[in-house]
Design a protein around this motif. Structure first.
Motif, PDB file in Angstrom:
ATOM      1  N   ARG A  57       1.016  -1.142   0.218  1.00 54.35           N
ATOM      2  CA  ARG A  57      -0.071  -0.034  -0.008  1.00 54.35           C
ATOM      3  C   ARG A  57       0.816   1.251   0.113  1.00 54.35           C
ATOM      4  O   ARG A  57       0.343   2.345  -0.759  1.00 54.35           O
ATOM      5  N   LEU A  58       1.944   1.287   0.860  1.00 56.23           N
ATOM      6  CA  LEU A  58       2.899   2.358   0.893  1.00 56.23           C
ATOM      7  C   LEU A  58       3.412   2.604  -0.600  1.00 56.23           C
ATOM      8  O   LEU A  58       3.459   3.616  -1.108  1.00 56.23           O
ATOM      9  N   ARG A  76       2.212   1.837  -3.390  1.00 59.70           N
ATOM     10  CA  ARG A  76       1.204   2.453  -4.283  1.00 59.70           C
ATOM     11  C   ARG A  76       0.996   3.860  -4.130  1.00 59.70           C
ATOM     12  O   ARG A  76       0.987   4.614  -4.968  1.00 59.70           O
ATOM     13  N   THR A  77       0.854   4.123  -3.046  1.00 62.15           N
ATOM     14  CA  THR A  77       0.680   5.544  -2.331  1.00 62.15           C
ATOM     15  C   THR A  77       1.877   6.465  -2.882  1.00 62.15           C
ATOM     16  O   THR A  77       1.754   7.544  -3.449  1.00 62.15           O
ATOM     17  N   LEU A 131       1.839   6.919  -6.694  1.00 65.96           N
ATOM     18  CA  LEU A 131       0.712   7.799  -7.166  1.00 65.96           C
ATOM     19  C   LEU A 131       1.303   9.368  -6.942  1.00 65.96           C
ATOM     20  O   LEU A 131       0.966  10.208  -7.736  1.00 65.96           O
ATOM     21  N   LEU A 132       1.605   9.621  -5.643  1.00 66.36           N
ATOM     22  CA  LEU A 132       2.330  10.776  -5.375  1.00 66.36           C
ATOM     23  C   LEU A 132       3.336  11.076  -6.192  1.00 66.36           C
ATOM     24  O   LEU A 132       3.325  12.398  -6.582  1.00 66.36           O
ATOM     25  N   PHE A 190       3.553  10.300  -9.236  1.00 70.89           N
ATOM     26  CA  PHE A 190       2.968  10.370 -10.380  1.00 70.89           C
ATOM     27  C   PHE A 190       2.462  11.912 -10.691  1.00 70.89           C
ATOM     28  O   PHE A 190       2.626  12.883 -11.552  1.00 70.89           O
ATOM     29  N   THR A 191       1.533  12.323  -9.472  1.00 65.55           N
ATOM     30  CA  THR A 191       1.042  13.420  -9.591  1.00 65.55           C
ATOM     31  C   THR A 191       1.741  14.600  -9.562  1.00 65.55           C
ATOM     32  O   THR A 191       1.893  15.590 -10.043  1.00 65.55           O
ATOM     33  N   LEU A 243       3.282  15.120 -12.769  1.00 63.63           N
ATOM     34  CA  LEU A 243       2.444  15.795 -13.739  1.00 63.63           C
ATOM     35  C   LEU A 243       2.467  17.205 -13.489  1.00 63.63           C
ATOM     36  O   LEU A 243       2.633  17.894 -14.453  1.00 63.63           O
ATOM     37  N   ILE A 244       2.386  17.765 -12.225  1.00 64.74           N
ATOM     38  CA  ILE A 244       2.329  19.086 -12.121  1.00 64.74           C
ATOM     39  C   ILE A 244       3.990  19.636 -12.486  1.00 64.74           C
ATOM     40  O   ILE A 244       3.723  20.823 -13.075  1.00 64.74           O
ATOM     41  N   LEU A 269       3.771  19.932 -16.320  1.00 65.44           N
ATOM     42  CA  LEU A 269       3.009  21.119 -16.956  1.00 65.44           C
ATOM     43  C   LEU A 269       3.457  22.507 -16.185  1.00 65.44           C
ATOM     44  O   LEU A 269       2.934  23.448 -16.869  1.00 65.44           O
ATOM     45  N   ASP A 270       4.333  22.612 -15.477  1.00 65.31           N
ATOM     46  CA  ASP A 270       5.103  23.702 -14.931  1.00 65.31           C
ATOM     47  C   ASP A 270       6.133  24.475 -15.925  1.00 65.31           C
ATOM     48  O   ASP A 270       6.666  25.392 -15.583  1.00 65.31           O
TER      49      ASP A 270
END
Lengths: 117, 800
Positions: free
Chosen positions: B2-3, B5-6, B9-10, B12-13, B16-17, B20-21
């Protein structure tokens, strides 16, 4: 209902935060709201996604209507999109995706750190 | 699990930011741009909501007012000179900041800092190179910054222009410091950079940018190569120094004052000239896009009202945001209206309450090339002695890459522009220095300052004496009824042919000599004919005592002369119509001869009179034929160099003595016959003249979405309405200097705002294309009526 509150909160606070901070404050707010509202990961994504979509779409629509679509038409041409509306939607989808992933992340982090309520 | 996966995702997010910046592979920073709160939509200006405001500006000395018309022309009413130029800077920045920034970066060879790398084939060498870097290097090597620094020193040494520059700079910077990311012009968001503080050097650079646009040609190389390849007789036949039937700017027969300097004698032998072994291929795109302009003035005897009428339409690059910004400047000492250059204080072309003036490019050659004989890395040979180069190390920024360092060597002739690492237009790889009037410490701003305040002819002449480069044909009319024109600039007293070809730099025999006294520049006041005009034709007849050469054009001036001598007393409307005239002298005179050779085909319908109207198909047929024919006729012998001018080509076509070329002409017509038909059929469906030629307005950063295409306008470079694809009338002005008032009309292709999201970005485009004008609102001093203007900015000195 919690989802709706979360979305409303995200929209309002993102809008306020963006007045002072850069565009990615949308992500920060989505992340925090999804965590604070104890949303499930799927709902976290949904909340962030809809918040980003609604916020960016409404702000740009407001500006675009007052502007008589002058700039959205030019921006659409710039990105080789068929028209002003498609530009508004595509632009808002970027906000939606960023909000969505941030909301999902927020929910996951919350779930990892505070698994149960 | 779970760690993981978390965290994934973090990650990846955040990624992404992050992505895009930033700007990525040619794309702008999408997040910043597409965010409607701070990004693109912040520049979507609400329609009809430009409102009156109260603005506090610390630096102001006294309260001031700016009235805005419906179409956003500001009328600044200030109580001190400082406040006037401060507010002009503030308003230029308010409407045109990105443009001012970008143009001065281009002038300084700093485009790479904000654009980065753009790989493209180098037209000189055929190698793939960073085209942006080559542009930046060219700017540095031709001495743009060197010239601007020299001029800045002169401008800052003059108290009047120092005040003007400082106040203007402070006004711009006061606006820049008020900006947050959200407020930045859209182009900054698209290109990912931010404005830097304005400096007086930037203003100097902008003025040199104009000088470069108007005098920066390198045709000396092609002429040198052609002279060697053709032999004197044929060269002089095809490239005559002057066209005998030209109607010069200063009317024939005007008496010139005797020269105070005697003409230097030409060096006795060939040793001063550079030769190129083979007929090398020159790159002359800068020459072919040569810009032109028209101005004319009718004295009272030729006008319906008895008042002089002055007209001007300078032809420059058709870009958006527009080159010009229209405004009125009013202070206790001055009341002037016209067009200004965003980036420079004052009004460049316009009128004040006493007089009006306008410019066309003078085209006398003020840029010469010298081959340098290098002795070693740091020295060169001059008159048998060794001399040291001055070195200037140019550090050129390239966004996302390490800086590029280029060392430019300065000889006593000027900077070495071309060397093996930056080859000349012929690609020889030899060393050539450029001597250019734009390198000199001139103060054109003093001319602008005085011109804006001039009350009579004497003051006009005193003002323009400061205008050294780019040389201009400066036309004049005042309310007392005087008309005048000056071929104004600073010129060197040259020996015959000096600087027409590339010269040896190792001898003092080729050095530039004395300046011709400004008072001896060609000029005329109130000529007997009662009118004056210039359209880049030669300045004088052969009685002018000094020798000069240049890149002169005749078709427009011939047509202007024809129209000015033909019309009955003219009205303002007649003059407007004249500015829209699209009759091609080339088509009118050349078509009958060409059609004779083309039989049984015909070029155009019998009734066509050579007018290149927007929707004419005959115009397309002739223009396509002429382009093909002209190219075919000269291509074999002149490919890649300079073709004989269209004027010369027409003369040869019409003249019986050109037997030598008759068979070539017949052959060329025959050879293009089929090609011409094919070209026309390819145009089928879009064969009206405006569709075929595509006059367009191009955004300065080449962003197609912010430009306009296929404007419905006729004309060509050879017609008075000189609307070419990317060059054309950049400001049309007609001023009637009546005894009791000034009636003025004008229009330019674009709009007052530089913001593509503003309703005022392209608001005048269709009016310009249609040949319609705005009546210019010239507020009198202390105008109370001005209060009725739509929008008013009331400006207060903070805390005073």
């Amino acid at each position: 209902m919690r989802l709706v509150y979360c979305i409303l909160t995200t929209i309002v606070f993102s809008f306020l935060a963006e007045q002072v901070f850069a565009w990615w404050s949308l992500a920060v707010i989505s992340f925090l709201s999804a965590a604070l509202f104890y949303l499930s990961p799927a709902r976290g994504f949904l909340s962030g996604f809809l918040s980003g979509l609604i916020l960016w779409l409404s702000v740009s629509l407001y500006a675009d209507i007052a502007n008589g679509h002058i700039l959205s038409t030019r921006m659409a041409a710039l990105f080789h999109l068929p028209g002003a509306t498609s530009f508004l939607v595509v632009a808002a989808l970027v906000g939606a995706l960023v909000g969505g992933f941030a909301g999902w992340s927020g929910a996951l982090v919350r779930k990892y750190m505070l698994p149960a309520r | 699990m779970r760690l993981l996966r978390t965290l994934l995702l973090l990650f990846f997010t955040a990624g992404l930011i992050f992505l895009l910046d930033q700007p990525l592979s040619g794309l702008p920073a999408l997040g910043r741009l597409l965010d409607p709160v701070n990004g693109w939509a912040a520049q979507a200006e609400p329609m009809g909501q430009f409102t009156s405001q109260d603005i506090n500006l610390e630096a102001l000395e006294l309260p001031a007012t700016v009235f805005f018309e419906e179409r956003m022309v500001p009328h600044i009413v200030a109580q001190s000179e400082h406040d006037l130029y401060f507010l002009q800077g503030y308003i230029h920045a308010y409407f045109r900041l990105w443009q001012m920034d970008f143009q001065t970066r281009a002038a300084a060879g700093r485009v790479g800092e904000v654009v980065g790398e753009r790989m493209a084939k180098d037209p000189r060498t055929g190698k793939i190179r960073n085209a942006v870097l080559e542009f930046d290097r060219g700017q540095r090597r031709k001495g743009m910054v060197f010239g601007a620094e020299n001029s800045l020193e002169a401008m800052e040494a003059d108290a009047r222009t120092k005040l003007m520059l400082d106040a203007y700079r402070d006004g711009i910077n006061s606006f820049i410091t008020s900006l947050k990311f959200k407020d930045l012009p859209l182009e900054y968001k698209l290109m990912g950079f931010a404005p830097e503080p304005w400096t007086n050097l930037k203003t100097a650079l902008l003025l040199k940018y104009m000088a470069d646009d108007l005098t920066g040609y390198t045709e000396d190389f092609a002429l040198t190569a052609l002279r060697d390849a053709l032999g004197t007789e044929q060269f002089n036949f095809l490239f005559p120094e002057r066209r005998l039937q030209s109607k010069p700017v200063i009317p024939e027969g005007t008496a010139f004052a005797p020269a105070s300097l005697s003409r230097p004698s030409s060096p006795p032998d060939d040793s001063v000239w550079v030769h190129f072994s083979s007929k090398a291929v020159a790159r002359l795109d800068d020459y072919e896009t040569a810009v032109g302009s028209n101005n004319w003035v009718l004295g009272g005897v030729h006008t319906r009202t008895g008042a002089p009428i002055l007209c001007n339409d300078p032809h420059l690059g058709l870009n958006l945001p527009s080159l010009w910004f229209e405004m009125q400047l009013q202070s206790p000492e001055m009341n002037v209206y016209g067009v200004s250059l965003p980036g420079a204080p004052g009004i460049i072309i316009g009128f004040n309450d006493s007089l009006s003036w306008g410019f066309t490019n003078n085209y006398r050659d003020v840029k010469d090339f010298y081959e340098i004989e290098r002795l070693n890395a740091g020295q060169y040979i001059f008159d048998g002695q060794s001399k040291n180069f001055d070195k200037r190390v140019e550090t050129i920024g390239i966004k996302g890459k390490p800086d590029f360092t280029d060392t430019v060597y300065y000889s006593l002739h000027g900077p070495i522009m071309y060397d093996p690492s930056f080859p000349d237009p012929l690609g020889t790889g030899r060393l050539f220095a450029v001597q250019w009037m734009a390198h000199r410490a001139s103060n054109e701003l003093a001319a602008v300052y005085l011109l804006n305040r001039a009350r009579d002819y004497l003051a006009f002449t005193e003002a323009i004496a400061h205008f050294e480069c780019p040389a201009q044909n400066m036309i004049y009319a005042d309310r007392a009824g005087n008309i005048a024109i000056w071929g104004q600039g600073v010129f060197i007293n040259k020996w015959k042919d000096q600087g027409r070809y590339v010269m040896k730099g190792n001898t003092s025999a080729t050095l530039w000599g004395e300046k011709i006294p400004v008072a001896e520049n060609p000029h005329v006041l109130n000529p007997a004919q009662g009118f004056l005009f210039s359209a880049n034709q030669i300045t004088t007849d052969t009685s002018y005592p000094y020798w000069y050469n240049g890149y002169f054009h005749d078709f427009r001036s011939d047509r202007i002369y024809e129209l000015l001598t033909a019309t009955a007393p003219a009205t303002v409307e007649d003059n407007m119509n004249m500015q829209q005239d699209v009759v091609s002298e080339l088509a009118r005179a050349g078509m009958p001869v060409l059609e004779t050779l083309l039989r049984p085909d015909t070029i155009a319908r019998a009734e066509w009179q050579g007018a290149l109207n927007a929707d004419s198909r005959d115009a397309t047929r002739f223009q396509v034929f002429w382009e093909l024919f002209y190219d075919k006729l000269w291509k074999k012998d002149f490919s890649g160099t300079l073709y004989p001018s269209p004027e010369r080509t027409l003369d040869i076509l019409l003249n019986d003595t050109s037997v030598a070329y008759h068979s070539a002409i017949v052959q060329a017509v025959e050879q293009v016959r089929q090609n011409w038909q094919d070209s026309l059929s390819r145009l089928a469906g879009a064969d009206s003249w405006y569709e075929a030629k595509n006059t367009r307005l191009t955004h300065l950063a080449r962003i197609d979405a912010f430009g306009y295409q296929h404007l419905k306008i006729g004309g060509w470079g050879v017609t008075i309405n000189a609307a070419k694809p990317t060059h054309g009338p950049s400001w049309r002005m007609v001023v009637s200097l009546d005894k009791d008032s000034i009636r003025a009309f004008g229009v330019y292709p674009g709009g007052q705002s530089g913001n593509p999201g503003s309703p005022f970005y392209g608001s005048s485009v269709s009016r310009w294309a249609e040949g319609k004008y705005y009546r210019l609102l010239f507020l009198p001093r202390n105008a109370k009526g001005a209060q009725s203007q739509t929008h008013v900015w009331t400006l207060h000195p903070k805390g005073k």
